[in-house]
Write a protein that holds these residues in place. Structure first.
Motif, PDB file in Angstrom:
ATOM      1  N   GLN A  19       0.995  -1.160   0.186  1.00 23.04           N
ATOM      2  CA  GLN A  19      -0.138   0.061   0.066  1.00 23.04           C
ATOM      3  C   GLN A  19       1.014   1.027   0.137  1.00 23.04           C
ATOM      4  OE1 GLN A  19      -1.056   0.685   3.893  1.00 23.04           O
ATOM      5  NE2 GLN A  19      -0.895   2.909   3.206  1.00 23.04           N
ATOM      6  N   GLY A  20       0.752   2.219  -0.969  1.00 28.53           N
ATOM      7  CA  GLY A  20       1.354   3.211  -0.918  1.00 28.53           C
ATOM      8  C   GLY A  20       1.390   4.415   0.509  1.00 28.53           C
ATOM      9  N   GLY A  21       2.328   4.823   0.775  1.00 31.49           N
ATOM     10  CA  GLY A  21       2.679   5.388   2.112  1.00 31.49           C
ATOM     11  C   GLY A  21       2.147   6.874   1.847  1.00 31.49           C
ATOM     12  N   MET A  22       1.109   7.324   1.567  1.00 24.28           N
ATOM     13  CA  MET A  22       0.746   8.576   1.191  1.00 24.28           C
ATOM     14  C   MET A  22       0.653   9.675   2.329  1.00 24.28           C
ATOM     15  SD  MET A  22      -2.183   7.317  -1.193  1.00 24.28           S
ATOM     16  CE  MET A  22      -2.809   5.748   0.112  1.00 24.28           C
ATOM     17  N   ALA A  23       1.352  10.575   2.486  1.00 20.66           N
ATOM     18  CA  ALA A  23       1.672  11.518   3.519  1.00 20.66           C
ATOM     19  C   ALA A  23      -0.044  11.884   3.741  1.00 20.66           C
ATOM     20  CB  ALA A  23       2.290  12.835   3.156  1.00 20.66           C
ATOM     21  N   TRP A  24      -0.262  12.407   5.165  1.00 19.59           N
ATOM     22  CA  TRP A  24      -1.543  12.827   5.667  1.00 19.59           C
ATOM     23  C   TRP A  24      -2.580  11.766   5.256  1.00 19.59           C
ATOM     24  CZ3 TRP A  24      -1.300  15.914   9.634  1.00 19.59           C
ATOM     25  CH2 TRP A  24      -0.173  16.978   9.621  1.00 19.59           C
ATOM     26  N   THR A  25      -2.525  10.619   4.729  1.00 19.62           N
ATOM     27  CA  THR A  25      -3.597   9.893   4.152  1.00 19.62           C
ATOM     28  C   THR A  25      -3.278   8.371   4.852  1.00 19.62           C
ATOM     29  OG1 THR A  25      -3.456  11.307   2.073  1.00 19.62           O
ATOM     30  CG2 THR A  25      -4.362   8.942   1.759  1.00 19.62           C
ATOM     31  N   ALA A  26      -2.206   7.914   4.693  1.00 16.79           N
ATOM     32  CA  ALA A  26      -1.903   6.534   5.121  1.00 16.79           C
ATOM     33  C   ALA A  26      -1.520   6.648   6.372  1.00 16.79           C
ATOM     34  CB  ALA A  26      -0.896   5.898   4.162  1.00 16.79           C
ATOM     35  N   THR A  27      -2.630   6.517   7.409  1.00 18.13           N
ATOM     36  CA  THR A  27      -2.624   6.277   8.877  1.00 18.13           C
ATOM     37  C   THR A  27      -2.436   5.027   9.222  1.00 18.13           C
ATOM     38  OG1 THR A  27      -4.750   6.632   9.211  1.00 18.13           O
ATOM     39  CG2 THR A  27      -3.486   8.838   9.296  1.00 18.13           C
ATOM     40  N   TRP A  28      -2.135   4.750  10.539  1.00 14.04           N
ATOM     41  CA  TRP A  28      -2.080   3.466  10.990  1.00 14.04           C
ATOM     42  C   TRP A  28      -3.444   2.448  10.731  1.00 14.04           C
ATOM     43  CZ3 TRP A  28      -5.164   1.182  14.493  1.00 14.04           C
ATOM     44  CH2 TRP A  28      -6.079   2.155  15.480  1.00 14.04           C
ATOM     45  N   GLU A  29      -4.582   3.316  10.713  1.00 12.78           N
ATOM     46  CA  GLU A  29      -5.637   2.375  10.671  1.00 12.78           C
ATOM     47  C   GLU A  29      -5.711   1.660   9.177  1.00 12.78           C
ATOM     48  OE1 GLU A  29      -5.538   5.575  11.663  1.00 12.78           O
ATOM     49  OE2 GLU A  29      -6.969   6.216  13.019  1.00 12.78           O
ATOM     50  N   LEU A  30      -5.449   2.394   8.121  1.00 12.41           N
ATOM     51  CA  LEU A  30      -5.237   1.871   6.767  1.00 12.41           C
ATOM     52  C   LEU A  30      -4.104   0.884   6.836  1.00 12.41           C
ATOM     53  CD1 LEU A  30      -6.030   1.831   3.790  1.00 12.41           C
ATOM     54  CD2 LEU A  30      -4.699   3.381   3.385  1.00 12.41           C
ATOM     55  N   ALA A  31      -2.828   1.217   7.224  1.00 12.69           N
ATOM     56  CA  ALA A  31      -1.807   0.427   7.150  1.00 12.69           C
ATOM     57  C   ALA A  31      -2.023  -1.037   7.700  1.00 12.69           C
ATOM     58  CB  ALA A  31      -0.689   0.823   7.740  1.00 12.69           C
ATOM     59  N   ALA A  32      -2.771  -1.112   9.166  1.00 16.67           N
ATOM     60  CA  ALA A  32      -3.078  -2.253   9.849  1.00 16.67           C
ATOM     61  C   ALA A  32      -4.175  -3.032   9.118  1.00 16.67           C
ATOM     62  CB  ALA A  32      -3.530  -1.880  11.104  1.00 16.67           C
ATOM     63  N   ALA A  33      -5.048  -2.333   8.622  1.00 17.73           N
ATOM     64  CA  ALA A  33      -6.038  -3.162   7.638  1.00 17.73           C
ATOM     65  C   ALA A  33      -5.369  -3.853   6.467  1.00 17.73           C
ATOM     66  CB  ALA A  33      -7.261  -2.121   7.180  1.00 17.73           C
ATOM     67  N   VAL A  34      -4.554  -3.256   5.766  1.00 17.67           N
ATOM     68  CA  VAL A  34      -3.875  -3.710   4.948  1.00 17.67           C
ATOM     69  C   VAL A  34      -3.105  -4.916   5.083  1.00 17.67           C
ATOM     70  CG1 VAL A  34      -2.167  -3.491   2.860  1.00 17.67           C
ATOM     71  CG2 VAL A  34      -4.137  -1.621   3.053  1.00 17.67           C
ATOM     72  N   SER A  35      -2.243  -4.764   6.031  1.00 19.12           N
ATOM     73  CA  SER A  35      -1.480  -5.956   6.547  1.00 19.12           C
ATOM     74  C   SER A  35      -2.303  -6.871   6.922  1.00 19.12           C
ATOM     75  CB  SER A  35      -0.444  -5.502   7.585  1.00 19.12           C
ATOM     76  OG  SER A  35       0.492  -4.437   7.087  1.00 19.12           O
ATOM     77  N   ASN A  36      -3.264  -6.569   7.803  1.00 17.87           N
ATOM     78  CA  ASN A  36      -4.126  -7.972   8.243  1.00 17.87           C
ATOM     79  C   ASN A  36      -4.875  -8.663   7.044  1.00 17.87           C
ATOM     80  OD1 ASN A  36      -3.757  -7.695  11.076  1.00 17.87           O
ATOM     81  ND2 ASN A  36      -5.365  -6.023  11.215  1.00 17.87           N
ATOM     82  N   ALA A  37      -5.194  -8.098   5.957  1.00 27.49           N
ATOM     83  CA  ALA A  37      -5.638  -8.732   4.879  1.00 27.49           C
ATOM     84  C   ALA A  37      -4.414  -9.475   3.868  1.00 27.49           C
ATOM     85  CB  ALA A  37      -6.358  -7.560   4.000  1.00 27.49           C
ATOM     86  N   GLY A  38      -3.363  -9.456   4.579  1.00 25.21           N
ATOM     87  CA  GLY A  38      -2.253 -10.165   3.706  1.00 25.21           C
ATOM     88  C   GLY A  38      -1.271  -9.253   2.975  1.00 25.21           C
ATOM     89  N   GLY A  39      -1.780  -8.091   2.622  1.00 25.46           N
ATOM     90  CA  GLY A  39      -0.750  -7.091   1.856  1.00 25.46           C
ATOM     91  C   GLY A  39       0.260  -6.359   2.820  1.00 25.46           C
ATOM     92  N   PHE A  40       0.925  -5.460   2.457  1.00 25.80           N
ATOM     93  CA  PHE A  40       1.458  -4.743   3.037  1.00 25.80           C
ATOM     94  C   PHE A  40       1.564  -3.398   3.305  1.00 25.80           C
ATOM     95  CE2 PHE A  40       6.037  -2.708   4.005  1.00 25.80           C
ATOM     96  CZ  PHE A  40       6.518  -3.706   5.058  1.00 25.80           C
ATOM     97  N   GLY A  41       0.852  -3.215   4.580  1.00 31.34           N
ATOM     98  CA  GLY A  41       0.609  -1.827   4.870  1.00 31.34           C
ATOM     99  C   GLY A  41       1.586  -1.080   5.094  1.00 31.34           C
ATOM    100  N   VAL A  42       1.504   0.501   4.694  1.00 31.89           N
ATOM    101  CA  VAL A  42       2.477   1.594   5.038  1.00 31.89           C
ATOM    102  C   VAL A  42       1.941   2.522   5.378  1.00 31.89           C
ATOM    103  CG1 VAL A  42       4.442   2.698   3.866  1.00 31.89           C
ATOM    104  CG2 VAL A  42       3.843   0.231   3.230  1.00 31.89           C
ATOM    105  N   ILE A  43       2.650   3.016   6.720  1.00 33.58           N
ATOM    106  CA  ILE A  43       2.290   4.544   7.147  1.00 33.58           C
ATOM    107  C   ILE A  43       2.899   5.484   6.505  1.00 33.58           C
ATOM    108  CG2 ILE A  43       2.243   5.945   9.373  1.00 33.58           C
ATOM    109  CD1 ILE A  43       2.309   3.208  11.035  1.00 33.58           C
ATOM    110  N   GLY A  44       2.142   6.606   5.898  1.00 30.55           N
ATOM    111  CA  GLY A  44       2.811   7.609   5.309  1.00 30.55           C
ATOM    112  C   GLY A  44       3.414   8.719   6.295  1.00 30.55           C
ATOM    113  N   ALA A  45       4.777   8.893   6.330  1.00 31.78           N
ATOM    114  CA  ALA A  45       5.324   9.956   7.265  1.00 31.78           C
ATOM    115  C   ALA A  45       5.064  11.344   6.942  1.00 31.78           C
ATOM    116  CB  ALA A  45       6.740   9.561   7.659  1.00 31.78           C
ATOM    117  N   GLY A  46       5.286  11.651   5.632  1.00 29.82           N
ATOM    118  CA  GLY A  46       5.327  12.925   5.053  1.00 29.82           C
ATOM    119  C   GLY A  46       6.144  13.937   6.033  1.00 29.82           C
TER     120      GLY A  46
END
Ligand code: TUI
Length: 331
Positions: A19-46
């Motif tokens: 999952q793209g680590g998009m600034a102000w967009t990819a927060t932990w909620e999205l990253a954890a959901a993607v990883s829990n679904a078997g993808g690779f979740g990424v928190i966007g630091a920006g």
């Protein structure tokens, strides 16, 4: 159904979808959901303050036992502090954007953190491979946010020929056809950003999700060429003002006008005055759905594109086996 590739082994994930680590967009909620679904979740630091990113990493750790990562935007002034904190906290991998992460690579890898830099060109990819990168993310200019010059279609095969580490394709990929195309170009996986902006778990303002759903094929524009950091956004009032400054060759005014505008859009929902960074494939998104459903759909469509049946190979097939079958079909 899952497709194994070199990147699923490198990252310890089920699906070759980052999952793209998009600034102000990819927060932990999205990253954890993607990883829990078997993808690779990424928190966007920006430009996130160091302590806030630390909290984000800790929240993701509490929400998933699976590997996840952080994207570091190398242009941010406090990048050294962010790297130091990531070294202390530990994550499975770091993706980087907007620069060369070479000087941080030894320290990160010494802590077991994989480094996946984003490279918009073969020259940089070669340098990064020599510096020890674990994989390269090749991002075409269809992508949202800060972009390079080449399209995904042209960049990926050349990266695949230029380096021997795994190549992840990014830019313009929103459905299983795009994932299949990336594999056909020789990629080992994909990075998907814009589509995940419309995941239910993505915490951006709902008004931005609605703008994405309404987007048509020609609704993005690249602004800021004169600054040397061109950025793809959905067209709006701000983008028209920035285009005028680009034409007038006023890079300083563009930098000043752009400051803080990504957060204004993504967090406060200002779709006129904010920067609606998004890829060309925004127009291919027509539904808000959970990240797990997006990943399931991508994996299923990929299998259909590649002519696989659910029953094949105990529902899992390797990339090597796929290439063998393609060769067999060709004979
Ligand atoms: O980084 C991104 N996308 C981004 S970063 C961002 S925040 C931002 N806001 C305003 C201005 C600039 C950034 C929003 N979207 N994608 C990855 C990416 N990396 N695209 C292009 C590059 C890149 C460019 C030059 C990577 C390396 C590079 O190296 C130059 C060199 O040789 O050091």
């Amino acid at each position: 159904m899952a497709l194994r590739s070199r990147i699923t082994s490198v990252l310890g994930i089920e699906h070759p979808i980052i999952q793209g680590g998009m600034a102000w967009t990819a927060t932990w909620e999205l990253a954890a959901a993607v990883s829990n679904a078997g993808g690779f979740g990424v928190i966007g630091a920006g430009h996130m303050p160091t302590d806030l990113l630390r909290d984000q990493i800790r929240s993701a750790k509490a929400a998933t036992d699976r590997p996840f990562g952080v994207n570091l935007m190398l242009l941010t002034p406090h990048i050294d502090d962010l790297v130091q904190m990531v070294l202390e906290e530990g994550v499975a991998a770091v993706t980087t954007g907007a620069g060369n992460p070479g000087k941080y690579m030894p320290a990160l890898q010494a802590k077991g953190i994989k480094v996946l830099p984003i490279a918009p060109s073969t020259a940089l990819a070669r340098r990064l491979e020599q510096a020890g990168a674990d994989a390269i993310i090749g991002e075409g200019m269809e992508a949202g946010g800060h972009i390079g010059e080449l399209t995904t279609m042209v960049l990926i095969p050349q990266l695949v020929d230029a380096v021997s580490i795994p190549v992840i394709a990014a830019g313009g990929i929103a459905d299983g056809r795009g994932v299949a195309a990336a594999f056909a170009l020789g990629a080992d996986g994909v990075q998907i950003g814009t589509r995940f902006m419309c995941a239910s778990e993505c915490t951006i303002h709902p008004a931005v999700k609605q703008r994405l759903l309404k987007a048509k094929d020609r609704d993005t524009v690249v602004t800021g060429y004169s600054t040397g950091h061109p950025v793809r956004v959905l067209k709006n009032k701000l983008s028209r003002e920035l285009e005028a400054l680009d034409r007038a060759n006023e890079p300083e005014k563009i930098e000043a006008m752009g400051a803080g505008k990504l957060a204004l859009a993504m967090r406060q929902g200002d779709c006129d005055g904010g920067s609606l960074m998004a890829g060309q494939c925004a127009s291919m998104i027509d539904e808000i759905m959970p990240a797990a459903d997006i990943i399931r759909e991508l994996a299923f469509e990929l299998m259909v594109q590649r002519g696989l049946k659910d029953s094949d190979e105990g529902r899992t097939i390797s990339n090597e086996e796929m290439h063998r079958r393609i060769k067999t079909w060709q004979k």
